[in-house]
Design an enzyme around this catalytic site. Sequence first.
Site, PDB file in Angstrom:
ATOM      1  N   ASP A   8       0.863  -1.169   0.000  1.00 42.91           N
ATOM      2  CA  ASP A   8       0.000   0.000   0.000  1.00 42.91           C
ATOM      3  C   ASP A   8       0.910   1.233   0.000  1.00 42.91           C
ATOM      4  O   ASP A   8       2.115   1.129   0.285  1.00 42.91           O
ATOM      5  CB  ASP A   8      -0.874  -0.035   1.254  1.00 42.91           C
ATOM      6  CG  ASP A   8      -1.637   1.246   1.488  1.00 42.91           C
ATOM      7  OD1 ASP A   8      -2.334   1.698   0.569  1.00 42.91           O
ATOM      8  OD2 ASP A   8      -1.511   1.809   2.592  1.00 42.91           O
ATOM      9  N   ASP A  10      -0.277   5.107   0.992  1.00 47.08           N
ATOM     10  CA  ASP A  10      -0.549   6.108   2.026  1.00 47.08           C
ATOM     11  C   ASP A  10      -0.538   5.489   3.424  1.00 47.08           C
ATOM     12  O   ASP A  10      -1.376   4.640   3.742  1.00 47.08           O
ATOM     13  CB  ASP A  10      -1.888   6.790   1.762  1.00 47.08           C
ATOM     14  CG  ASP A  10      -1.877   7.591   0.473  1.00 47.08           C
ATOM     15  OD1 ASP A  10      -0.844   8.222   0.189  1.00 47.08           O
ATOM     16  OD2 ASP A  10      -2.891   7.588  -0.245  1.00 47.08           O
ATOM     17  N   LYS A  81      -6.282  19.856  -5.674  1.00 51.30           N
ATOM     18  CA  LYS A  81      -5.684  19.140  -4.538  1.00 51.30           C
ATOM     19  C   LYS A  81      -4.487  18.311  -4.985  1.00 51.30           C
ATOM     20  O   LYS A  81      -3.453  18.263  -4.310  1.00 51.30           O
ATOM     21  CB  LYS A  81      -6.745  18.251  -3.881  1.00 51.30           C
ATOM     22  CG  LYS A  81      -6.219  17.390  -2.740  1.00 51.30           C
ATOM     23  CD  LYS A  81      -5.909  15.985  -3.195  1.00 51.30           C
ATOM     24  CE  LYS A  81      -5.266  15.185  -2.099  1.00 51.30           C
ATOM     25  NZ  LYS A  81      -4.885  13.827  -2.537  1.00 51.30           N
ATOM     26  N   THR A 120      -4.921   5.604  -3.920  1.00 53.87           N
ATOM     27  CA  THR A 120      -4.565   6.945  -4.357  1.00 53.87           C
ATOM     28  C   THR A 120      -4.335   6.971  -5.862  1.00 53.87           C
ATOM     29  O   THR A 120      -4.184   5.923  -6.502  1.00 53.87           O
ATOM     30  CB  THR A 120      -3.326   7.462  -3.600  1.00 53.87           C
ATOM     31  OG1 THR A 120      -3.253   8.884  -3.702  1.00 53.87           O
ATOM     32  CG2 THR A 120      -2.035   6.865  -4.153  1.00 53.87           C
ATOM     33  N   ASP A 178      -1.614  -0.672   6.285  1.00 53.36           N
ATOM     34  CA  ASP A 178      -1.640   0.044   7.566  1.00 53.36           C
ATOM     35  C   ASP A 178      -3.051   0.265   8.082  1.00 53.36           C
ATOM     36  O   ASP A 178      -3.223   0.828   9.162  1.00 53.36           O
ATOM     37  CB  ASP A 178      -0.949   1.408   7.432  1.00 53.36           C
ATOM     38  CG  ASP A 178      -1.799   2.414   6.673  1.00 53.36           C
ATOM     39  OD1 ASP A 178      -2.224   2.091   5.543  1.00 53.36           O
ATOM     40  OD2 ASP A 178      -2.046   3.505   7.201  1.00 53.36           O
TER      41      ASP A 178
END
Length: 262
Positions: A8, A10, A81, A120, A178
């Site tokens: 992963d 992030d 963003k 993401t 996580d």
Amino acid sequence: MLKALIFDVDGTLAETEDLHRQAFNRAFAELGLPWHWDEALYADLLTVMGGKERLAHYIDTQHAPEAKALRGLSPEIHARKTVAYGALVAEIGLPLRPGIARLIAEARAAGIRLAVATTTSRPNVDRLLAANFPPDAAPFDVIAAGDEAKRKKPAPDVFLLALAGLNVAASEAVAFEDSAAGISSARAAGLPVLATRSRYTDSHRLDGAFSAVSDLGEPDRPHRHIAGVAWPGGVVDLAGLIRWHETLDGQSTPVQAIGTNR
């Protein structure tokens, strides 16, 4: 035989989440929106996987009367963003979490394939890799990003994409996550999961991971063991992962139930 490691992004490769929060706030300010996501609010929003989906959820729940108009503005908010996130990475830097660079180097040296499986968007992954690896030397053989998956985590889609790209079976790989949603996603794809706690997932349950640690650890900075399989010296290394993987011997992956121990 262990053939691949799938990460992963992030919170796992790097503590990116607060930069995402700051980037959203920059985008809001640029567009004159009187919104501000503080850390507590963002922690709640992170239960929704994917930045676009997180923004839509916020609009629908916090600005319901004008949600239809704001939904039309969402693509521009998210585009700004993404630009703001890249600028923040360039300004502040974004180091990899402890043990990540070491384990990646060990895997590359041993011919173990590497992949990313993330909700993401691809530009965010590229910026993180550019900040931490030399040009044209990113270590991942496959990058499965959120926009490529039909469904976001906790659905298994992005991990299945990574496995297909690597051309390995789930039984031949280990996933690193996580969050509770990420663990569920990897497990649904048939992968065993090693979990590390991150800044925004410190209170998450980690059910389904075979091992949970604070981070992968370094020889001079051992990690904190949380539950499940323990690692000698407080360091998750390739040799230890291979030894653990060999104990499976073709049987079902032994999965520990890991709660909120800290």
